[in-house]
Design an enzyme around this catalytic site. Structure first.
Site, PDB file in Angstrom:
ATOM      1  N   LYS A  18       0.837  -1.200   0.000  1.00  0.00           N
ATOM      2  CA  LYS A  18       0.000   0.000   0.000  1.00  0.00           C
ATOM      3  C   LYS A  18       0.878   1.258   0.000  1.00  0.00           C
ATOM      4  O   LYS A  18       2.106   1.179   0.221  1.00  0.00           O
ATOM      5  CB  LYS A  18      -0.919  -0.035   1.227  1.00  0.00           C
ATOM      6  N   TYR A  58     -11.780  -3.144  -2.643  1.00  0.00           N
ATOM      7  CA  TYR A  58     -12.243  -3.357  -1.267  1.00  0.00           C
ATOM      8  C   TYR A  58     -13.763  -3.523  -1.177  1.00  0.00           C
ATOM      9  O   TYR A  58     -14.330  -3.306  -0.110  1.00  0.00           O
ATOM     10  CB  TYR A  58     -11.779  -2.202  -0.379  1.00  0.00           C
ATOM     11  N   PHE A  66     -14.822   2.250   8.074  1.00  0.00           N
ATOM     12  CA  PHE A  66     -13.556   2.796   7.582  1.00  0.00           C
ATOM     13  C   PHE A  66     -13.419   2.711   6.064  1.00  0.00           C
ATOM     14  O   PHE A  66     -12.382   3.077   5.512  1.00  0.00           O
ATOM     15  CB  PHE A  66     -12.380   2.084   8.258  1.00  0.00           C
ATOM     16  N   ARG A  94      -0.774 -14.924   4.053  1.00  0.00           N
ATOM     17  CA  ARG A  94      -1.449 -14.222   5.155  1.00  0.00           C
ATOM     18  C   ARG A  94      -0.664 -14.370   6.464  1.00  0.00           C
ATOM     19  O   ARG A  94      -0.648 -13.458   7.292  1.00  0.00           O
ATOM     20  CB  ARG A  94      -2.873 -14.760   5.340  1.00  0.00           C
ATOM     21  N   THR A 100      -4.437  -8.292  10.866  1.00  0.00           N
ATOM     22  CA  THR A 100      -4.845  -7.002  10.293  1.00  0.00           C
ATOM     23  C   THR A 100      -4.349  -5.828  11.134  1.00  0.00           C
ATOM     24  O   THR A 100      -3.832  -4.847  10.603  1.00  0.00           O
ATOM     25  CB  THR A 100      -6.387  -6.948  10.179  1.00  0.00           C
ATOM     26  N   ARG A 111       3.597  -7.139   9.150  1.00  0.00           N
ATOM     27  CA  ARG A 111       2.940  -6.064   9.912  1.00  0.00           C
ATOM     28  C   ARG A 111       3.473  -5.985  11.339  1.00  0.00           C
ATOM     29  O   ARG A 111       3.604  -4.893  11.899  1.00  0.00           O
ATOM     30  CB  ARG A 111       1.422  -6.269   9.904  1.00  0.00           C
ATOM     31  N   ASN A 121      -1.273  -0.323   7.701  1.00  0.00           N
ATOM     32  CA  ASN A 121      -0.672  -1.651   7.907  1.00  0.00           C
ATOM     33  C   ASN A 121       0.091  -2.178   6.693  1.00  0.00           C
ATOM     34  O   ASN A 121       0.366  -3.366   6.594  1.00  0.00           O
ATOM     35  CB  ASN A 121      -1.720  -2.643   8.429  1.00  0.00           C
ATOM     36  N   HIS A 124      -1.410  -5.647   1.661  1.00  0.00           N
ATOM     37  CA  HIS A 124      -2.655  -6.388   1.480  1.00  0.00           C
ATOM     38  C   HIS A 124      -2.335  -7.768   0.951  1.00  0.00           C
ATOM     39  O   HIS A 124      -1.434  -7.925   0.126  1.00  0.00           O
ATOM     40  CB  HIS A 124      -3.562  -5.674   0.464  1.00  0.00           C
ATOM     41  N   GLU A 135      -9.156 -10.745  -7.224  1.00  0.00           N
ATOM     42  CA  GLU A 135      -8.200  -9.637  -7.113  1.00  0.00           C
ATOM     43  C   GLU A 135      -7.132  -9.709  -8.198  1.00  0.00           C
ATOM     44  O   GLU A 135      -6.755  -8.685  -8.776  1.00  0.00           O
ATOM     45  CB  GLU A 135      -7.584  -9.625  -5.705  1.00  0.00           C
TER      46      GLU A 135
HETATM   47  P1  IDP Z   1      -6.923  -7.543   5.913  1.00  0.00           P
HETATM   48  O1  IDP Z   1      -6.249  -6.455   5.104  1.00  0.00           O
HETATM   49  O2  IDP Z   1      -6.014  -8.062   6.990  1.00  0.00           O
HETATM   50  O3  IDP Z   1      -7.512  -8.621   5.065  1.00  0.00           O
HETATM   51  P2  IDP Z   1      -9.639  -6.466   6.360  1.00  0.00           P
HETATM   52  O4  IDP Z   1     -10.466  -6.721   7.558  1.00  0.00           O
HETATM   53  O5  IDP Z   1     -10.049  -7.088   5.050  1.00  0.00           O
HETATM   54  O6  IDP Z   1      -8.125  -6.843   6.735  1.00  0.00           O
HETATM   55  O7  IDP Z   1      -9.571  -4.882   6.207  1.00  0.00           O
HETATM   56  C1  IDP Z   1      -9.015  -4.316   5.027  1.00  0.00           C
HETATM   57  C2  IDP Z   1      -8.132  -3.156   5.414  1.00  0.00           C
HETATM   58  O8  IDP Z   1      -8.933  -2.153   6.017  1.00  0.00           O
HETATM   59  C3  IDP Z   1      -7.075  -3.449   6.471  1.00  0.00           C
HETATM   60  O9  IDP Z   1      -5.901  -4.008   5.928  1.00  0.00           O
HETATM   61  C4  IDP Z   1      -6.811  -2.080   7.043  1.00  0.00           C
HETATM   62  O10 IDP Z   1      -5.950  -1.334   6.178  1.00  0.00           O
HETATM   63  C5  IDP Z   1      -8.194  -1.464   6.991  1.00  0.00           C
HETATM   64  N1  IDP Z   1      -8.876  -1.608   8.282  1.00  0.00           N
HETATM   65  C6  IDP Z   1      -9.357  -2.727   8.839  1.00  0.00           C
HETATM   66  N2  IDP Z   1      -9.910  -2.493  10.018  1.00  0.00           N
HETATM   67  C7  IDP Z   1      -9.773  -1.166  10.236  1.00  0.00           C
HETATM   68  C8  IDP Z   1     -10.155  -0.300  11.289  1.00  0.00           C
HETATM   69  O11 IDP Z   1     -10.725  -0.705  12.298  1.00  0.00           O
HETATM   70  N3  IDP Z   1      -9.825   1.016  11.143  1.00  0.00           N
HETATM   71  C9  IDP Z   1      -9.188   1.495  10.041  1.00  0.00           C
HETATM   72  N4  IDP Z   1      -8.824   0.712   9.030  1.00  0.00           N
HETATM   73  C10 IDP Z   1      -9.103  -0.594   9.111  1.00  0.00           C
END
Ligand code: IDP
Length: 160
Positions: A18, A58, A66, A94, A100, A111, A121, A124, A135
């Site tokens: 990212k 997304y 968010f 993963r 996450t 991470r 973070n 992806h 994707e």
């Molecule tokens: P992942 O990237 O580990 O698969 P997901 O739950 O699919 O996690 O969320 C996608 C992305 O959204 C996360 O990587 C992170 O950048 C963002 N995200 C997830 N939860 C939060 C949150 O609570 N606050 C802000 N951003 C979030």
């Protein structure tokens, strides 16, 4: 032989660095972690996704609070898009990435070692076979992916 390789293709996943990971100079660090594990890079490019493209990527998170901030962020700068191939690469990718929320990611994960907050973070990774397929086809045209045999494969997988 050609048809065999088409139907018997090794598992592939979509991985993206990212804008925060790119700006922090972590491209090579992240590629190194996948490469030294033994996974094979079969697609790679850098691009600034549009907001609409980020929303498509997304779409599974569109009900989350968010979502808007996340899509703004993903489209705010260059993203390194990659396809990695290997046995178990979706699930193990993963694991390399970590949880996450970087506060909950184990040390040793990308991470865990390199990020602090969930909104930044840095990376992806597809969360399953269906999302990986979707994707990869969103980010890459088929002709942008390269099938090749690496000399290391017989050492990584052994040979029968
Ligand atoms: P992942 O990237 O580990 O698969 P997901 O739950 O699919 O996690 O969320 C996608 C992305 O959204 C996360 O990587 C992170 O950048 C963002 N995200 C997830 N939860 C939060 C949150 O609570 N606050 C802000 N951003 C979030």
């Amino acid at each position: 032989i050609h048809h065999l390789s088409v139907f018997n293709q090794m598992e592939r996943t979509f991985i993206a660095i990212k804008p925060d990971g790119v700006q922090r100079g972590l491209i090579s660090e992240i590629i190194t972690r996948f490469e030294r594990k033994g996974f094979k890079l079969v697609g790679l490019k850098i691009m600034v996704p549009s907001k609409g493209f980020a929303q498509q990527h997304y779409h599974g998170a569109k009900e989350r609070p968010f979502f808007n901030g996340l899509c703004n962020f993903l489209s705010s700068g260059p993203v390194v898009a990659m396809v990695w191939e290997g046995e178990g690469v979706i699930r193990y990718g993963r694991k390399l990435i970590g949880a996450t929320d970087p506060q909950k990611s184990e040390p040793g994960t990308i991470r865990g070692d390199l990020a602090v907050v969930v909104g930044r973070n840095i990376i992806h990774g597809s969360d399953g076979p269906e999302t990986a397929k979707d994707e990869i086809s969103l980010w890459f045209k088929p002709e942008e992916l390269v099938s090749y045999t690496s000399n290391a494969e017989k050492w990584i997988y052994g040979q029968n």
